[in-house]
Design a protein around this motif. Structure first.
Motif, PDB file in Angstrom:
ATOM      1  N   LYS A   1      14.154 -35.887   2.244  1.00  0.00           N
ATOM      2  CA  LYS A   1      13.886 -34.851   3.243  1.00  0.00           C
ATOM      3  C   LYS A   1      13.267 -33.574   2.848  1.00  0.00           C
ATOM      4  O   LYS A   1      12.103 -33.369   3.135  1.00  0.00           O
TER       5      LYS A   1
ATOM      6  N   GLU B   1       3.546 -19.444   6.909  1.00  0.00           N
ATOM      7  CA  GLU B   1       2.862 -20.458   6.041  1.00  0.00           C
ATOM      8  C   GLU B   1       1.654 -20.489   5.668  1.00  0.00           C
ATOM      9  O   GLU B   1       0.430 -19.216   5.964  1.00  0.00           O
TER      10      GLU B   1
ATOM     11  N   GLU C   1       7.315 -35.630   2.376  1.00  0.00           N
ATOM     12  CA  GLU C   1       7.866 -35.937   3.979  1.00  0.00           C
ATOM     13  C   GLU C   1       6.476 -35.255   4.799  1.00  0.00           C
ATOM     14  O   GLU C   1       6.340 -35.855   5.673  1.00  0.00           O
ATOM     15  N   THR C   2       5.623 -34.515   4.912  1.00  0.00           N
ATOM     16  CA  THR C   2       5.016 -34.210   5.342  1.00  0.00           C
ATOM     17  C   THR C   2       3.562 -34.136   4.956  1.00  0.00           C
ATOM     18  O   THR C   2       2.162 -33.578   5.333  1.00  0.00           O
TER      19      THR C   2
ATOM     20  N   LYS D   1      -0.169 -27.729   2.287  1.00  0.00           N
ATOM     21  CA  LYS D   1      -0.008 -26.526   3.031  1.00  0.00           C
ATOM     22  C   LYS D   1       1.440 -26.592   2.644  1.00  0.00           C
ATOM     23  O   LYS D   1       2.093 -27.341   1.822  1.00  0.00           O
TER      24      LYS D   1
ATOM     25  N   THR E   1       7.448 -27.349   2.921  1.00  0.00           N
ATOM     26  CA  THR E   1       6.139 -27.624   3.558  1.00  0.00           C
ATOM     27  C   THR E   1       6.581 -27.205   5.237  1.00  0.00           C
ATOM     28  O   THR E   1       5.933 -27.793   6.153  1.00  0.00           O
ATOM     29  N   ASN E   2       7.436 -27.976   5.577  1.00  0.00           N
ATOM     30  CA  ASN E   2       7.932 -28.528   6.910  1.00  0.00           C
ATOM     31  C   ASN E   2       9.040 -27.561   7.220  1.00  0.00           C
ATOM     32  O   ASN E   2       9.779 -26.874   6.932  1.00  0.00           O
ATOM     33  N   GLU E   3       8.871 -27.179   8.778  1.00  0.00           N
ATOM     34  CA  GLU E   3      10.092 -26.664   9.576  1.00  0.00           C
ATOM     35  C   GLU E   3      11.241 -26.923   8.975  1.00  0.00           C
ATOM     36  O   GLU E   3      12.292 -25.831   9.430  1.00  0.00           O
ATOM     37  N   TRP E   4      11.781 -28.169   8.654  1.00  0.00           N
ATOM     38  CA  TRP E   4      13.629 -28.954   8.802  1.00  0.00           C
ATOM     39  C   TRP E   4      13.343 -28.201   7.371  1.00  0.00           C
ATOM     40  O   TRP E   4      14.744 -27.301   6.869  1.00  0.00           O
ATOM     41  N   GLN E   5      12.630 -28.504   6.370  1.00  0.00           N
ATOM     42  CA  GLN E   5      12.759 -27.428   4.669  1.00  0.00           C
ATOM     43  C   GLN E   5      13.095 -26.126   5.094  1.00  0.00           C
ATOM     44  O   GLN E   5      14.077 -25.630   4.589  1.00  0.00           O
ATOM     45  N   GLU E   6      12.572 -25.239   5.534  1.00  0.00           N
ATOM     46  CA  GLU E   6      12.437 -24.301   5.718  1.00  0.00           C
ATOM     47  C   GLU E   6      13.979 -23.860   6.641  1.00  0.00           C
ATOM     48  O   GLU E   6      14.415 -22.782   6.233  1.00  0.00           O
TER      49      GLU E   6
END
Length: 376
Positions: free
Chosen positions: A34, A300, A39-40, A293, A203-208
């Motif tokens: 994840k 971002e 993932e993205t 990204k 690179t994405n909201e879940w990771q952040e």
């Protein structure tokens, strides 16, 4: 991609010009973590380095202390991996890699040991199967632990000390509560060295939402401060447990610290991609079409892959002495010199920090939005 942490467990050999070269053998991976940039990612560039191309690199290894055979994929998938390890060892460099261990079996483990592998880091994302398996999707914790025990058993049978085995534990909000249990798990599977590492490339909201470190030098809002205090308490518990069990536990700060040169240290290390591109570090050259990204401290950004030449087509000296590459490294050299000058001038820690922050020049532009420059 926290291979540099492993090197700190080794006694320093005779100094060579380069501490480590990280070489990507494949961009393929058997699992779907994840926290992976894949993932993205749109347009992921799958590929393997040809062994004929890898052999072009071997003459340079006499100047390299350690060759880390990994990038944005799992090198165990490369069909010539064992031979590649032997090629590295033949040039007098140490060979190592970090892996999910998903495709290992007893025969493959024996081959890796017989080839002379020096160090291996095993990637964990939880102490319980439920946590680990839910983050490193496609990986099975029990199988991985079994592989580690097989390594240790074969080493014991052959009375070998190598490869040196380590656990690399990625710290996330979803698994930090299990960290105090990690030293006991390491003891049970015969691991003496554990590295806790932060989520660097987001690179994405879940990771952040999963990163546990604070980007602000101050405590910030009360809720964030309370969480940080909780996380630090969990780390202290893990450190106490590790000390009791005689496990070496390496941690990273959860708040920014002043550093002149990031841990990747482009002055003595570099990265070579699967297609031969030479870059200062793995985070600056990804198997994606540019621009891609990145999220830095909640904001971002778009980034372009950065390389200074193709080592399959140009000599290393030509690339290393490239004017733009030299300018990139000079930024860190200047910061390092400034920091050294500051420490020689001040004895008062508070005044030193104020002056150091004011004096240090900016890092290279591509590094200004990298969490590594926060020292975490």
């Amino acid at each position: 991609m926290n291979w540099l942490d492993l090197l700190k467990f080794f006694k320093k050999p005779k100094i060579k010009p380069f501490s480590a070269w990280q070489i990507e053998l494949t961009t393929r991976c058997p699992i779907n973590c994840k926290m992976c940039i894949r993932e993205t990612a749109d347009g992921w560039l799958f590929g393997d380095m040809r062994i004929e191309d890898f052999k072009k690199l071997t003459p340079y290894f006499k100047d390299v202390e350690t060759v880390i055979l990994e990038g944005w994929g799992d090198s165990l998938l490369h069909k010539d991996f064992v031979e590649i390890i032997r090629l590295v060892k033949a040039e007098g460099a140490r060979a190592g890699f970090v892996t999910s261990g998903s495709i290992l079996n007893k025969d493959y483990i024996s081959e890796l040991i017989n080839a002379g592998t020096d160090l291996i880091g095993f990637s964990l994302a939880g102490v319980t199967p439920r946590t680990h398996n839910s983050i490193r999707v496609g990986s099975d914790l029990n199988s991985l632990l079994g592989h580690i025990q097989t390594f240790n058993q074969i080493k014991a049978d052959k009375r070998l000390k190598k490869p040196s085995l380590h656990v690399i534990y990625l710290v996330l909000k979803d698994n930090i509560s299990e960290i105090p249990l990690l030293p006991q798990l390491a003891k049970e599977i015969g691991i003496e060295d554990v590295v806790l590492t932060n989520l660097i490339h987001v690179t994405n909201e879940w990771q952040e939402g999963q990163r546990v470190f604070n980007c602000n030098r101050g405590q910030g809002v009360k809720g964030a401060s309370d969480r940080l205090n909780l996380y630090q308490q969990l780390l202290r518990e893990a450190e106490a447990n590790a000390k009791e069990l005689k496990i070496t536990l390496r941690t990273h700060p959860l708040s920014p610290i002043d550093i002149a040169v990031c841990e990747e240290n482009p002055l003595r290390n570099l990265y070579i991609s699967v297609d031969g591109k030479v870059s200062p570090c793995v985070y600056l050259y990804q198997p994606l079409p540019s621009p891609f990204k990145s999220i830095y401290c909640g904001k971002e950004y778009t980034m372009n892959s950065l390389s200074f030449g193709d080592i399959f087509k140009e000599s290393f000296d030509t690339i290393w002495n490239n004017l733009e590459y030299a300018k990139f490294r000079d930024c860190f050299t200047q910061r390092k010199m400034m920091a050294g000058e500051v420490y020689s001038l001040f004895s008062d820690t508070a005044e030193l920090k104020k002056f150091e922050k004011a004096r240090l020049s900016e890092p290279p532009e591509p590094c200004r939005t990298c969490h590594k420059m926060l020292g975490v």
